[in-house]
Design a protein around this motif. Structure first.
Motif, short mmCIF file in Angstrom:
data_model
loop_
_atom_site.label_atom_id
_atom_site.label_comp_id
_atom_site.label_asym_id
_atom_site.label_seq_id
_atom_site.Cartn_x
_atom_site.Cartn_y
_atom_site.Cartn_z
N ARG A 95 0.71 -0.64 -0.52
CA ARG A 95 0.06 0.25 0.06
C ARG A 95 0.74 1.08 -0.37
O ARG A 95 0.78 1.99 -0.87
N ALA A 96 1.85 1.54 0.57
CA ALA A 96 3.00 2.91 0.81
C ALA A 96 3.43 2.68 -0.44
O ALA A 96 3.89 3.99 -0.61
N LEU A 97 4.03 1.25 -1.36
CA LEU A 97 4.19 1.54 -2.61
C LEU A 97 3.41 2.73 -3.83
O LEU A 97 4.02 2.80 -4.77
N GLU A 98 2.39 2.18 -3.12
CA GLU A 98 1.57 3.18 -4.71
C GLU A 98 0.71 4.59 -3.63
O GLU A 98 -0.66 4.91 -4.48
N SER A 99 1.16 4.80 -2.48
CA SER A 99 0.38 6.00 -1.14
C SER A 99 0.40 6.79 -2.25
O SER A 99 1.12 7.88 -2.84
N PRO A 145 6.80 4.69 -11.58
CA PRO A 145 6.82 6.16 -11.22
C PRO A 145 7.11 5.63 -9.44
O PRO A 145 6.67 4.49 -8.88
N PRO A 146 7.31 6.65 -8.56
CA PRO A 146 7.68 6.62 -7.13
C PRO A 146 5.80 6.57 -7.08
O PRO A 146 5.20 6.98 -7.47
N PRO A 147 5.64 5.90 -5.68
CA PRO A 147 4.08 6.56 -4.65
C PRO A 147 3.90 8.20 -4.64
O PRO A 147 4.87 9.24 -5.09
N PRO A 148 2.56 8.30 -5.01
CA PRO A 148 2.37 9.89 -4.85
C PRO A 148 2.30 10.38 -4.82
O PRO A 148 3.17 11.60 -4.77
N ASN A 149 2.64 10.83 -3.22
CA ASN A 149 3.49 11.02 -2.35
C ASN A 149 4.49 11.55 -2.12
O ASN A 149 4.92 12.20 -1.21
N GLN A 150 5.61 11.28 -3.48
CA GLN A 150 6.76 11.22 -4.09
C GLN A 150 7.33 11.66 -5.08
O GLN A 150 7.70 11.51 -5.56
N ILE A 151 5.56 12.95 -5.62
CA ILE A 151 5.63 13.30 -6.75
C ILE A 151 5.34 14.37 -6.67
O ILE A 151 4.10 14.75 -6.07
N ILE A 152 5.49 15.47 -6.94
CA ILE A 152 5.18 16.54 -6.54
C ILE A 152 5.10 17.41 -8.31
O ILE A 152 6.09 17.78 -9.11
#
Length: 205
Positions: A95-99, A145-152
């Motif tokens: 879950r964290a990988l795609e959080s 892609p990184p998790p959404p919370n690692q994309i700005i």
């Protein structure tokens, strides 16, 4: 996929002081002038954008992941989902990988953050005016892609010339917490940039 996991692990190890990775894998030096910006923009590590629960999950990957050969048939973890695991720790990791869960305290904060640009929209001069900022080179293009919370998601009206996706940049502006989705990736944060500068250049302002 394992390459992505190793990159995420590197980010976590550097949680106390984020190091942008350059193409040879060595840490880039932080310009001395960064300290001069502290009064205006808060310098942020990428790990600060990960909620504590997600961070703890990423720090505890399943042991069997390390036994998979990179590039093998079993390496395609995109076929797996958290629902495939009875073990709660393994499910939390996936879950964290795609959080897309954000850190609420980061909403409406003026930040300065280093990263790599994934171009989305160009102006007539072929300058990038909209892009994803990501913590490691190749993300969203050569790597998953990184998790959404690692994309700005960044909007920068003046535009920036990007000669190579391997070139890191400093980006500063107002960060907000809202989800942006497109065909490339999903971003859990947006940033209205006031300045974008090459990471290696001295800050002359």
């Amino acid at each position: 996929m394992l390459k992505r996991l190793f990159v995420l692990a590197a980010l976590i190890v550097c949680a106390a002081g984020f190091l942008v990775l350059v193409p040879d894998g060595s840490p880039a030096p932080i310009p001395a002038q960064v300290a001069d910006q502290a009064e205006t923009f808060r310098e942020v590590d990428w790990v600060e954008l990960i909620p504590e629960a997600d961070l703890q999950a990423l720090m505890s990957p399943p042991d069997w992941l390390l036994e998979i050969t990179d590039g093998s048939e079993e390496d395609d973890l995109s076929l797996l989902s958290p629902e495939d695991f009875a073990d709660e720790q393994e499910a939390r990791f996936f879950r964290a990988l795609e959080s897309s869960v954000i850190v609420p305290e980061m909403d409406n904060v003026r930040i300065r953050i280093p990263g790599f640009i994934v171009p989305l929209v160009f102006d007539e001069q072929q300058h990038v005016v909209e892009f994803f900022l990501v913590p490691y080179f190749g993300a969203c293009l050569h790597l998953p892609p990184p998790p959404p919370n690692q994309i700005i998601f960044v909007a920068y009206e003046p535009g920036v010339a990007v000669e190579s996706i391997y070139e890191p940049f400093w980006v500063e502006g107002l960060l907000t917490t809202s989800l942006i989705s497109n065909d490339v990736a999903d971003a859990a944060y947006q940033l209205d940039a006031s300045a974008v500068s090459a990471y290696w250049e001295a800050d002359t302002r």
